[in-house]
Design a protein around this motif. Structure first.
Motif, mmCIF file in Angstrom:
data_model
loop_
_atom_site.group_PDB
_atom_site.id
_atom_site.type_symbol
_atom_site.label_atom_id
_atom_site.label_comp_id
_atom_site.label_asym_id
_atom_site.label_seq_id
_atom_site.Cartn_x
_atom_site.Cartn_y
_atom_site.Cartn_z
ATOM 1 N N GLN A 152 0.738 -0.887 0.193
ATOM 2 C CA GLN A 152 0.112 0.005 -0.074
ATOM 3 C C GLN A 152 0.905 1.055 -0.019
ATOM 4 O O GLN A 152 1.796 1.174 0.713
ATOM 5 C CB GLN A 152 -1.086 -0.119 1.024
ATOM 6 N N PRO A 153 0.725 2.264 -0.708
ATOM 7 C CA PRO A 153 1.612 3.432 -0.885
ATOM 8 C C PRO A 153 1.554 4.053 0.371
ATOM 9 O O PRO A 153 0.621 4.374 1.070
ATOM 10 C CB PRO A 153 0.782 4.198 -2.207
ATOM 11 N N SER A 154 2.784 4.623 0.839
ATOM 12 C CA SER A 154 2.994 5.370 2.121
ATOM 13 C C SER A 154 2.495 6.668 1.620
ATOM 14 O O SER A 154 2.121 7.129 0.536
ATOM 15 C CB SER A 154 4.513 5.480 2.150
ATOM 16 N N ALA A 155 2.623 7.750 2.637
ATOM 17 C CA ALA A 155 1.766 8.843 2.424
ATOM 18 C C ALA A 155 2.989 9.743 1.445
ATOM 19 O O ALA A 155 2.332 10.477 0.593
ATOM 20 C CB ALA A 155 1.874 9.847 3.751
ATOM 21 N N ALA A 156 4.190 9.367 1.556
ATOM 22 C CA ALA A 156 5.211 10.043 0.560
ATOM 23 C C ALA A 156 4.936 9.582 -0.831
ATOM 24 O O ALA A 156 4.971 10.266 -1.567
ATOM 25 C CB ALA A 156 6.630 9.782 1.229
ATOM 26 N N GLU A 157 4.936 8.285 -0.978
ATOM 27 C CA GLU A 157 4.439 7.563 -2.449
ATOM 28 C C GLU A 157 3.372 8.151 -2.974
ATOM 29 O O GLU A 157 3.309 8.452 -4.041
ATOM 30 C CB GLU A 157 4.303 6.114 -2.124
ATOM 31 N N GLU A 158 2.217 8.381 -2.094
ATOM 32 C CA GLU A 158 1.045 8.848 -2.480
ATOM 33 C C GLU A 158 0.917 10.254 -3.108
ATOM 34 O O GLU A 158 0.557 10.551 -4.159
ATOM 35 C CB GLU A 158 -0.223 8.700 -1.549
ATOM 36 N N ALA A 159 1.916 11.159 -2.471
ATOM 37 C CA ALA A 159 2.051 12.441 -2.810
ATOM 38 C C ALA A 159 2.753 12.592 -4.001
ATOM 39 O O ALA A 159 2.409 13.321 -4.767
ATOM 40 C CB ALA A 159 2.589 13.064 -1.554
ATOM 41 N N GLN A 160 3.829 11.592 -4.401
ATOM 42 C CA GLN A 160 4.227 11.468 -5.408
ATOM 43 C C GLN A 160 3.277 11.306 -6.717
ATOM 44 O O GLN A 160 3.416 11.684 -7.801
ATOM 45 C CB GLN A 160 5.507 10.687 -5.621
ATOM 46 N N LEU A 161 2.705 10.161 -6.580
ATOM 47 C CA LEU A 161 1.777 9.868 -7.574
ATOM 48 C C LEU A 161 0.546 10.555 -7.769
ATOM 49 O O LEU A 161 0.273 10.944 -8.837
ATOM 50 C CB LEU A 161 1.020 8.378 -6.897
ATOM 51 N N LYS A 162 0.168 11.358 -6.816
ATOM 52 C CA LYS A 162 -0.887 12.378 -6.898
ATOM 53 C C LYS A 162 -0.159 13.719 -7.642
ATOM 54 O O LYS A 162 -0.946 14.205 -8.571
ATOM 55 C CB LYS A 162 -1.265 12.699 -5.633
ATOM 56 N N ALA A 163 0.859 14.009 -7.407
ATOM 57 C CA ALA A 163 1.441 15.147 -8.164
ATOM 58 C C ALA A 163 1.703 15.030 -9.698
ATOM 59 O O ALA A 163 1.351 15.566 -10.454
ATOM 60 C CB ALA A 163 2.854 15.601 -7.176
ATOM 61 N N ASP A 164 2.237 13.826 -9.905
ATOM 62 C CA ASP A 164 2.176 13.328 -11.055
ATOM 63 C C ASP A 164 0.914 13.323 -11.974
ATOM 64 O O ASP A 164 0.957 13.762 -13.128
ATOM 65 C CB ASP A 164 2.981 12.042 -11.239
ATOM 66 N N TRP A 165 -0.083 12.640 -11.173
ATOM 67 C CA TRP A 165 -1.171 12.368 -11.946
ATOM 68 C C TRP A 165 -1.944 13.840 -12.210
ATOM 69 O O TRP A 165 -2.722 13.992 -13.446
ATOM 70 C CB TRP A 165 -2.414 11.676 -10.820
ATOM 71 N N GLN A 166 -1.837 14.826 -11.136
ATOM 72 C CA GLN A 166 -2.430 16.082 -11.448
ATOM 73 C C GLN A 166 -1.592 16.579 -12.483
ATOM 74 O O GLN A 166 -2.502 17.411 -13.239
ATOM 75 C CB GLN A 166 -2.197 16.884 -10.103
ATOM 76 N N GLU A 167 -0.554 16.704 -12.801
ATOM 77 C CA GLU A 167 0.139 17.431 -13.611
ATOM 78 C C GLU A 167 -0.164 16.697 -15.200
ATOM 79 O O GLU A 167 -0.294 17.527 -16.116
ATOM 80 C CB GLU A 167 1.897 17.158 -13.656
ATOM 81 N N HIS A 168 -0.437 15.640 -15.222
ATOM 82 C CA HIS A 168 -0.659 14.880 -16.516
ATOM 83 C C HIS A 168 -1.921 15.323 -16.786
ATOM 84 O O HIS A 168 -2.682 15.733 -17.875
ATOM 85 C CB HIS A 168 -0.584 13.604 -16.452
ATOM 86 N N MET A 169 -2.973 15.236 -15.918
ATOM 87 C CA MET A 169 -4.511 15.656 -16.146
ATOM 88 C C MET A 169 -4.697 16.963 -16.412
ATOM 89 O O MET A 169 -5.647 17.412 -17.185
ATOM 90 C CB MET A 169 -5.409 15.173 -14.936
ATOM 91 N N ASP A 170 -4.024 18.062 -15.683
ATOM 92 C CA ASP A 170 -3.862 19.283 -16.117
ATOM 93 C C ASP A 170 -3.725 19.608 -17.693
ATOM 94 O O ASP A 170 -4.277 20.222 -18.339
ATOM 95 C CB ASP A 170 -3.072 20.144 -15.351
#
Length: 222
Positions: A135-153
């Motif tokens: 399960q992603p750690s808080a730091a891993e999820e933050a990385q994933l979220k930041a990349d996902w947001q950049e791509h979706m934007d």
């Protein structure tokens, strides 16, 4: 599977078995190679473990909230390729958020099954490795979220065709299609509807290598 422990035990019991043995148990034939059968290993393991989602936009074990991911490794335990997560919406993306995204849904709990990815070994003779839950750690999820947001934007701004596989620290976006004739609709740079290749989200190998190293206490090697 009735519960997570049963699923994990079943996956753990596959360790050391060859693809030929698994395929025989499932009544499946082993292809000569994976060039035209890229998803075969995943299908084999899904069949062996009774995954129920098929090609739906759900986890492979939706009743348990668990996604099954195979990961081919080299002789040193390093991932040989990126890991497909899910396809990407290219229309009506305004208002989508990370918390409700299919990427987060797929990665909230992953049953990883390492497999022998060495191409010099005949496919039938390659074996299954030791399964583990992640399960992603808080730091891993933050990385994933930041990349996902950049791509979706970028998708929302009509810049989907400017996105390259080099972008994203841990999560990349790249074409996902059987061939270049398979097209789908997306927003163009002027807000118009364009035809483009379907896109998919993939975990970069540096991210999955870090998970493997931590799980199996491996050191960096050249």
């Amino acid at each position: 599977m009735s519960d997570l422990r049963t699923l994990f035990d079943a996956a753990s019991a596959l360790a050391g078995q060859s693809f030929a043995e698994l395929a025989d148990a499932q009544g499946m034939s082993v292809p000569a190679d994976l060039r035209r059968h890229k998803g075969w290993v995943g299908q084999l393991l899904e069949a062996a473990l009774g995954a129920s989602a098929g090609s739906q936009a759900l986890q492979d074990f939706p009743e348990l909230g668990v996604e099954l991911k195979t990961i081919p490794l080299d002789a040193r335990g390093r991932p040989l390729e990126t890991t497909f997560v899910c396809t990407t919406p290219l229309l009506d993306v305004t208002g989508l958020n990370w918390e409700a995204s299919n990427v987060r849904n797929k990665l909230q709990c992953v049953l990883w099954i390492p497999i022998d990815g060495r191409r010099e070994i005949a496919l039938a003779q390659r074996t299954v490795g030791t399964a583990f839950l992640w399960q992603p750690s808080a730091a891993e999820e933050a990385q994933l979220k930041a990349d996902w947001q950049e791509h979706m934007d970028k998708i929302a701004l009509g810049q989907v065709e400017q996105i390259t596989a080099h972008q994203g620290e841990v999560l990349q976006l790249r074409p996902k299609a059987a061939n270049s004739r398979v097209l789908t609709e997306a927003v163009g740079p002027g807000g118009e509807i364009i035809q483009t290749l379907p896109r998919g989200f993939y975990l970069k190998t540096g991210f999955t290598w870090a998970i493997i190293k931590r799980t199996f206490d491996l050191a960096d090697s050249n």
